[in-house]
Design a protein around this motif. Structure first.
Motif, PDB file in Angstrom:
ATOM      1  N   LEU A   1      -0.906   5.483 -15.590  1.00 27.11           N
ATOM      2  CA  LEU A   1      -1.669   4.350 -15.061  1.00 27.11           C
ATOM      3  C   LEU A   1      -0.731   3.288 -14.505  1.00 27.11           C
ATOM      4  CD1 LEU A   1      -4.247   4.054 -17.971  1.00 27.11           C
ATOM      5  CD2 LEU A   1      -4.719   4.847 -15.656  1.00 27.11           C
TER       6      LEU A   1
ATOM      7  N   GLY B   1       3.568   2.554 -12.973  1.00 25.12           N
ATOM      8  CA  GLY B   1       4.643   3.222 -12.242  1.00 25.12           C
ATOM      9  C   GLY B   1       4.262   3.406 -10.781  1.00 25.12           C
ATOM     10  N   PRO B   2       5.191   3.981 -10.003  1.00 24.90           N
ATOM     11  CA  PRO B   2       4.980   4.065  -8.547  1.00 24.90           C
ATOM     12  C   PRO B   2       3.709   4.814  -8.133  1.00 24.90           C
ATOM     13  CG  PRO B   2       7.201   4.795  -9.148  1.00 24.90           C
ATOM     14  CD  PRO B   2       6.478   4.531 -10.418  1.00 24.90           C
TER      15      PRO B   2
ATOM     16  N   ILE C   1      -1.398   4.195  -9.328  1.00 22.53           N
ATOM     17  CA  ILE C   1      -2.673   3.987  -8.655  1.00 22.53           C
ATOM     18  C   ILE C   1      -3.521   5.271  -8.661  1.00 22.53           C
ATOM     19  CG2 ILE C   1      -1.794   4.518  -6.339  1.00 22.53           C
ATOM     20  CD1 ILE C   1      -4.300   1.781  -7.278  1.00 22.53           C
TER      21      ILE C   1
ATOM     22  N   GLN D   1      -5.203   5.371 -11.919  1.00 24.50           N
ATOM     23  CA  GLN D   1      -6.290   4.391 -11.952  1.00 24.50           C
ATOM     24  C   GLN D   1      -7.545   4.951 -11.276  1.00 24.50           C
ATOM     25  OE1 GLN D   1      -5.938   1.268 -13.255  1.00 24.50           O
ATOM     26  NE2 GLN D   1      -3.723   0.980 -13.412  1.00 24.50           N
TER      27      GLN D   1
ATOM     28  N   GLY E   1      10.190   6.091  -5.804  1.00 29.46           N
ATOM     29  CA  GLY E   1      10.598   4.696  -6.004  1.00 29.46           C
ATOM     30  C   GLY E   1      11.611   4.223  -4.966  1.00 29.46           C
TER      31      GLY E   1
ATOM     32  N   LYS F   1      12.925   2.316  -1.926  1.00 27.92           N
ATOM     33  CA  LYS F   1      12.396   1.098  -1.310  1.00 27.92           C
ATOM     34  C   LYS F   1      12.717   1.034   0.173  1.00 27.92           C
ATOM     35  CE  LYS F   1      15.067  -0.702  -4.219  1.00 27.92           C
ATOM     36  NZ  LYS F   1      15.374   0.417  -5.117  1.00 27.92           N
TER      37      LYS F   1
ATOM     38  N   ASP G   1       3.641   4.021  -3.838  1.00 25.40           N
ATOM     39  CA  ASP G   1       4.527   3.003  -3.272  1.00 25.40           C
ATOM     40  C   ASP G   1       5.453   3.579  -2.206  1.00 25.40           C
ATOM     41  OD1 ASP G   1       3.340   1.375  -5.091  1.00 25.40           O
ATOM     42  OD2 ASP G   1       5.076   1.131  -6.396  1.00 25.40           O
TER      43      ASP G   1
ATOM     44  N   ASN H   1       3.600   3.944   1.028  1.00 27.13           N
ATOM     45  CA  ASN H   1       3.373   2.632   1.645  1.00 27.13           C
ATOM     46  C   ASN H   1       4.645   2.089   2.288  1.00 27.13           C
ATOM     47  OD1 ASN H   1       0.854   2.882   0.561  1.00 27.13           O
ATOM     48  ND2 ASN H   1       1.271   1.573  -1.196  1.00 27.13           N
ATOM     49  N   ALA H   2       5.765   2.234   1.559  1.00 28.32           N
ATOM     50  CA  ALA H   2       7.031   1.741   2.102  1.00 28.32           C
ATOM     51  C   ALA H   2       7.380   2.521   3.362  1.00 28.32           C
ATOM     52  CB  ALA H   2       8.138   1.871   1.059  1.00 28.32           C
TER      53      ALA H   2
ATOM     54  N   ASP I   1      -6.090   4.033  -0.424  1.00 26.50           N
ATOM     55  CA  ASP I   1      -5.292   2.998  -1.046  1.00 26.50           C
ATOM     56  C   ASP I   1      -4.062   2.673  -0.197  1.00 26.50           C
ATOM     57  OD1 ASP I   1      -5.636   1.598  -3.634  1.00 26.50           O
ATOM     58  OD2 ASP I   1      -3.494   2.038  -3.702  1.00 26.50           O
TER      59      ASP I   1
ATOM     60  N   ARG J   1      -5.184   0.880   3.030  1.00 27.89           N
ATOM     61  CA  ARG J   1      -5.429  -0.543   2.796  1.00 27.89           C
ATOM     62  C   ARG J   1      -4.110  -1.292   2.659  1.00 27.89           C
ATOM     63  NH1 ARG J   1      -9.199   1.041  -1.385  1.00 27.89           N
ATOM     64  NH2 ARG J   1     -11.281   1.288  -0.496  1.00 27.89           N
ATOM     65  N   ALA J   2      -3.148  -0.659   1.987  1.00 29.73           N
ATOM     66  CA  ALA J   2      -1.881  -1.353   1.717  1.00 29.73           C
ATOM     67  C   ALA J   2      -1.038  -1.528   2.978  1.00 29.73           C
ATOM     68  CB  ALA J   2      -1.083  -0.601   0.657  1.00 29.73           C
ATOM     69  N   VAL J   3      -1.136  -0.604   3.927  1.00 24.86           N
ATOM     70  CA  VAL J   3      -0.274  -0.733   5.111  1.00 24.86           C
ATOM     71  C   VAL J   3      -1.060  -1.161   6.348  1.00 24.86           C
ATOM     72  CG1 VAL J   3       1.323   0.963   4.188  1.00 24.86           C
ATOM     73  CG2 VAL J   3      -0.366   1.686   5.858  1.00 24.86           C
ATOM     74  N   GLY J   4      -2.392  -1.173   6.246  1.00 28.92           N
ATOM     75  CA  GLY J   4      -3.214  -1.665   7.357  1.00 28.92           C
ATOM     76  C   GLY J   4      -3.032  -0.855   8.626  1.00 28.92           C
TER      77      GLY J   4
END
Lengths: 291, 425
Positions: free
Chosen positions: B65, B67-68, B71, B74, B233, B235, B259, B262-263, B287, B290-293
Motif C-alpha cells: 500500500l 512505496g513507488p 497506488i 490502494q 524508484g 527519479k 512513480d 509518471n517520472a 492514475d 491524472r498525474a502527468v496530464g
C-alpha cells in the motif's frame, strides 16, 4: 538519427548540472543541520516531499509555480523551526540515538499526514509556462526547465556561500558550529541559531522538493528515494561541510547520469563504491573533519 | 570552508547506568511484552476454533500500500472493499459474511511471506488476493500447499507464475505481462515502425515482459534495437531518454508503473521524445494519466482494464463505482473486480472455501466479466481473455485525458499456450 557524440556529451553534462542542483538543495540542508546541531535528520527526505506537496497546493490555489517556489519553503521552514523549538530542544545533551528516533518518528508522522491530506495518488505539477519550451543543444532538444534548474542551483549555491561567509548570521552559524560554548559565552543566542538553521535546512529541502515536482510529480515515494542520495552526498562531502555537499551532489549526479549511460549495470553500485572509498581514505568525508 | 567543529565536542551523553541494571530492565520489559503477546494471541486462537465452521469468509490481502507502486495496492484494496460490501449487503457468500484482512507489505517479498504466514496462523485465512509485486507472488507460491491456501492473483504479471513457477493453488484471472506485451506486438505488426526498443523496470515483471516482447518482435521480423532496465524508484529518466534517442528507435515499448511511469512520461514530454518515436506501454492506467496530464496524450498501449470498454457488465460496474466513489474505476480496480467475480463463481460452485474443492471449482469457471468473456484454464490456471489496445485521448466531460479502446484482440490470440510465457506465431 543517432545522437552525435558532442550533442550527447553536451546534453548529458547539462543533465548532470540540473541534477546536481536538486541534490545540492537536499544535501546542503542536511549538512548544515548536522554541522550546527550534530543531529542526523532522518526526516529530511519527508521534509523534501512535504515541500513538493505544499508547493503543489500553492501552485493550484494561486495558479503560479513561482509563488509556490517561494512560499512553500517558508512554510516548511516554519514547520522545521517549530519542530526544533518544540521537541529537539528538549533533547540536546542526550546521545545521538535520541535524535535518530525522534526525527525518524517525525518522518513517519509527516508521511501519514501527507497521505491523509493529499491522498495516495501522485499529483501533477506543471512546468511553469515560461520554461515549458526547449532549447536546441547541437540540434538536440533540451528542456528549458532543466537549464533553469542548473542556473538556479549555481545562483543559490553562491548565495548560501555568501551568507555563510559575509553576513553576521553566517558568522554566528560558523561560530556556533565550531564552539557553541564559546559562542554562548560571548553572548550569542545559540538556541536561536539552532532553530534558525534547522528551519533553513528544512526550507532548502522543501525548495528541492518544489523544484523536483515537475520532473517526477509529487508522490509518496519521493521521500524514500531521496533520503539515501542525501546521506550519500553528505558522507562523501563530509558531514557539516558546505563545499563538501556541493562536491558530493555533483559526484552523485555525475555517476547517475554518465554511469547509467555507459555502465548501467554498475551505476548504482558505483556510487556506494565511491562512498566506501571515501570512508576508507578520509573517514570524515572529502572536506569533513574527523571526529 | 567548513562548518564542522574543529575541536572534538565534549561528550554530552548522560552518565551510563550500570550495565547489569540496564540489562535487567530490558529483560523485564521484554518478558512483559512477550507475556502480553502470548495472552493476546491466545484469545483470537481460542475464538477462531469455535467460529471456524460458521465464521466469516476471511480473505487475506498482504499487499503493497506504500512505496513507488503503492497506488496499485490502494486500487486493489478499494475494489475488494466495494465487492465485499456489496456481497455482505446481500447476505454474504454461502450464508457467511466476507471479511478482508489487509496488511501493508511495502512491496517487500520477505515481509509479504511473513505477514501472510501470520494471516494463515492467526486469522485462519485460507484465501489470499491482492498481492502487488510478482516478486512477492513468486515468494509466496511455494508456501501455498503447506498453508492449504488459494492465491487469487489480481495484478501479478510475471508469465512464469502460470508456467515454470505454477503451483496448484495459484490462479491468475488477470491479464499477465506476456499478454500485455503480446497485445502491443499485435498492434506493432500492423504499424510502419520498424526499429523497436524496450524500457522496463529492473525486476521480475519488467524483465519477463521485455523478454516476451523481444521474441515477439523478432518473430514479427522487426528490428529490435535494444532494451534498457531502470531500477524501481528512478527519479531522473533523462539518461534513459538520451539512450532511446541514441538507439534511434521508431517505437519504444515501456514496462513501467507507478512513480517511475509518471517520472518517465513527464520527462519524455519535456525532452520531446514523442516527436521522435512512438511510445507504447504495457499498462495504461488512469492514475498515471491524472498525474502527468497532457504529457500522456497520444500514448498507446495495452490495457488490462479500461472503464471505456463498451460491454453491459462493464457499464453496470462503472455506474456502481461512480455511485460509491464518485469517480471512474482505474486499471487494477477493474482487474480486481474481475478476480473477485472469478473467486465468487468458484466459491458458489464448490459450496466451500476449502482449498481442495475450491481449486477444482475454480478450474472450470467460465463467465462474462467487465472485460468480456473469460474462461479459466485448467492446465495452467490462467484465464483466457481478450486483450485491449487503448490510446490516451481528450474526452468531453473529463478533466483529464482518458484511455480509449482502439482495438480488441480475442482471448485465443492474446493468451499464450498452456504453461508457456511466449507465443509460436
Amino acid at each position: 538519427m543517432q545522437l552525435g557524440t558532442l550533442a550527447l556529451l553536451l546534453t548529458q553534462t547539462a543533465n548532470v548540472l540540473s541534477q546536481t542542483a536538486l541534490l545540492f538543495f537536499l544535501g546542503v540542508g542536511l549538512t548544515l543541520i548536522f554541522g550546527i546541531m550534530r543531529v542526523v535528520n532522518f526526516a529530511h527526505g519527508t521534509i523534501y516531499m512535504l515541500g513538493a506537496y505544499i508547493g503543489y497546493s500553492l501552485a493550484r490555489v494561486t495558479g503560479s509555480f513561482w509563488v509556490a517556489l517561494i512560499v512553500a519553503p517558508i512554510i516548511v521552514g516554519a514547520v522545521g523551526v517549530a519542530f526544533e523549538a518544540g521537541i529537539l530542544r528538549r533533547l540536546y545533551g542526550r546521545d545521538g540515538s535520541a535524535f535518530l528516533m525522534v526525527t525518524f518518528g517525525l518522518a513517519l508522522i509527516l508521511g501519514d499526514v501527507v497521505q491523509i491530506g493529499w491522498g495516495a495518488s501522485a499529483l501533477r505539477v506543471a512546468v511553469p509556462d515560461l520554461l515549458s519550451g526547449v532549447v536546441l543543444l547541437l540540434g538536440e532538444p533540451f528542456p528549458d526547465y532543466r537549464l533553469f534548474l542548473a542556473g538556479f542551483g549555481v545562483v543559490m549555491a553562491i548565495a548560501i556561500w555568501q551568507v555563510l561567509e559575509r553576513t553576521r548570521f553566517g558568522l554566528l552559524i560558523r561560530a556556533t558550529s565550531q564552539n557553541p560554548e564559546m559562542a554562548r559565552a560571548l553572548g550569542t543566542d545559540v538556541q536561536l541559531i539552532r532553530s534558525g538553521v534547522f528551519g533553513v535546512g528544512c526550507g532548502l529541502a522543501a525548495l528541492g522538493g518544489v523544484l523536483a515536482s515537475p520532473l517526477v510529480t509529487a508522490s509518496l515515494g519521493m521521500a524514500a528515494s531521496m533520503i539515501i542520495d542525501a546521506f550519500v552526498i553528505v558522507i562523501i562531502g563530509g558531514m557539516g561541510s558546505f563545499v563538501g555537499s556541493l562536491i558530493g551532489a555533483f559526484l552523485v549526479a555525475f555517476v547517475q547520469v554518465f554511469g547509467n549511460f555507459y555502465l548501467p549495470e554498475l551505476a548504482i553500485a558505483f556510487i556506494y563504491l565511491i562512498m566506501l572509498l571515501v570512508l576508507i581514505v578520509r573517514p570524515g568525508g572529502l572536506l569533513g573533519k574527523e571526529d | 570552508m567548513s562548518i564542522t567543529p574543529k575541536t572534538k565536542r565534549r561528550n554530552l551523553i548522560a552518565p551510563a547506568e550500570p550495565k547489569t541494571q540496564r540489562l535487567l530492565n530490558r529483560r523485564k520489559v521484554l518478558t512483559g511484552m512477550a507475556a502480553g503477546a502470548v495472552t493476546l494471541s491466545m484469545g483470537p486462537a481460542f475464538l477462531r476454533r469455535a467460529s471456524a465452521a460458521t465464521g466469516p469468509i476471511k480473505i487475506g490481502m498482504p499487499l503493497a500500500l506504500t512505496g513507488p507502486i503503492g497506488i496499485v495496492g490502494q486500487q486493489i484494496k478499494r475494489s475488494c472493499e466495494l465487492w465485499a460490501k456489496m456481497k455482505n449487503a446481500s447476505g454474504g457468500l454461502l450464508g457467511q459474511k466476507i471479511e478482508l484482512v489487509v496488511e501493508d507489505t511495502g512491496g517487500n517479498p520477505a515481509a509479504c511471506v511473513r505477514k501472510t504466514q501470520q494471516m494463515v496462523d492467526r486469522d485462519g485465512v485460507r484465501i489470499i488476493t491482492g498481492i502487488v509485486f510478482s516478486s512477492e507472488a513468486l515468494a509466496l507460491a511455494p508456501k501455498l500447499k503447506e498453508w492449504n491456501t488459494i492465491f487469487m492473483s489480481s495484478s501479478n504479471g510475471d508469465g512464469r507464475l502460470t508456467a515454470d513457477a505454477l503451483v496448484p493453488n495459484f490462479f491468475r484471472p488477470n491479464t499477465s505481462g506476456p499478454m500485455g506485451a503480446r497485445t502491443v506486438s499485435l498492434h506493432l505488426r500492423q504499424s510502419k515502425s520498424n526499429k523497436i526498443a524496450a524500457l522496463g523496470l529492473d525486476y521480475a515483471w519488467g524483465h519477463n515482459s521485455v523478454q516476451v516482447f523481444e521474441e515477439e518482435m523478432k518473430r514479427a521480423k522487426k528490428n529490435f534495437v535494444g532494451k534498457l532496465f531502470a531500477p524501481t524508484g528512478t527519479k531522473d529518466y533523462a539518461t534513459y531518454i538520451a539512450k532511446l534517442k541514441d538507439l534511434d528507435a521508431d517505437a519504444v515499448f515501456l514496462v513501467l508503473q507507478g512513480d517511475d511511469n509518471n517520472a518517465f512520461l513527464s520527462q519524455a514530454k519535456q525532452f520531446r521524445l514523442g516527436e521522435k518515436m512512438e511510445l507504447l506501454t504495457e499498462i495504461v492506467d488512469l492514475d498515471s494519466i491524472r498525474a502527468v496530464g497532457d504529457a500522456s496524450l497520444g500514448l498507446m498501449g495495452s490495457s488490462r482494464y479500461s472503464f471505456t470498454y463498451n460491454h453491459p457488465k462493464n457499464k453496470e460496474f462503472v455506474a456502481l463505482w461512480q455511485k460509491e466513489y464518485n469517480n471512474v474505476p482505474d486499471t487494477f480496480e477493474g482487474e480486481s473486480w474481475q478476480t473477485m467475480a472469478v473467486l465468487e463463481a468458484g466459491i458458489l460452485k464448490a459450496k466451500s472455501i476449502d482449498a481442495e474443492p475450491l481449486r477444482a471449482a475454480l478450474e472450470t469457471v467460465e463467465l462474462e466479466s467487465v472485460k468480456g468473456k473469460l474462461t479459466m484454464r485448467k492446465c495452467d490456471h490462467q484465464a483466457v481473455q481478450q486483450g485491449f489496445m487503448v490510446k490516451v485521448v481528450k474526452r468531453e466531460g473529463f478533466s483529464h485525458p482518458v484511455p480509449d479502446v482502439v482495438a480488441v484482440y480475442p482471448g485465443d490470440v492474446t493468451t499464450p499456450r498452456c504453461n508457456k510465457t511466449s507465443y509460436d506465431d
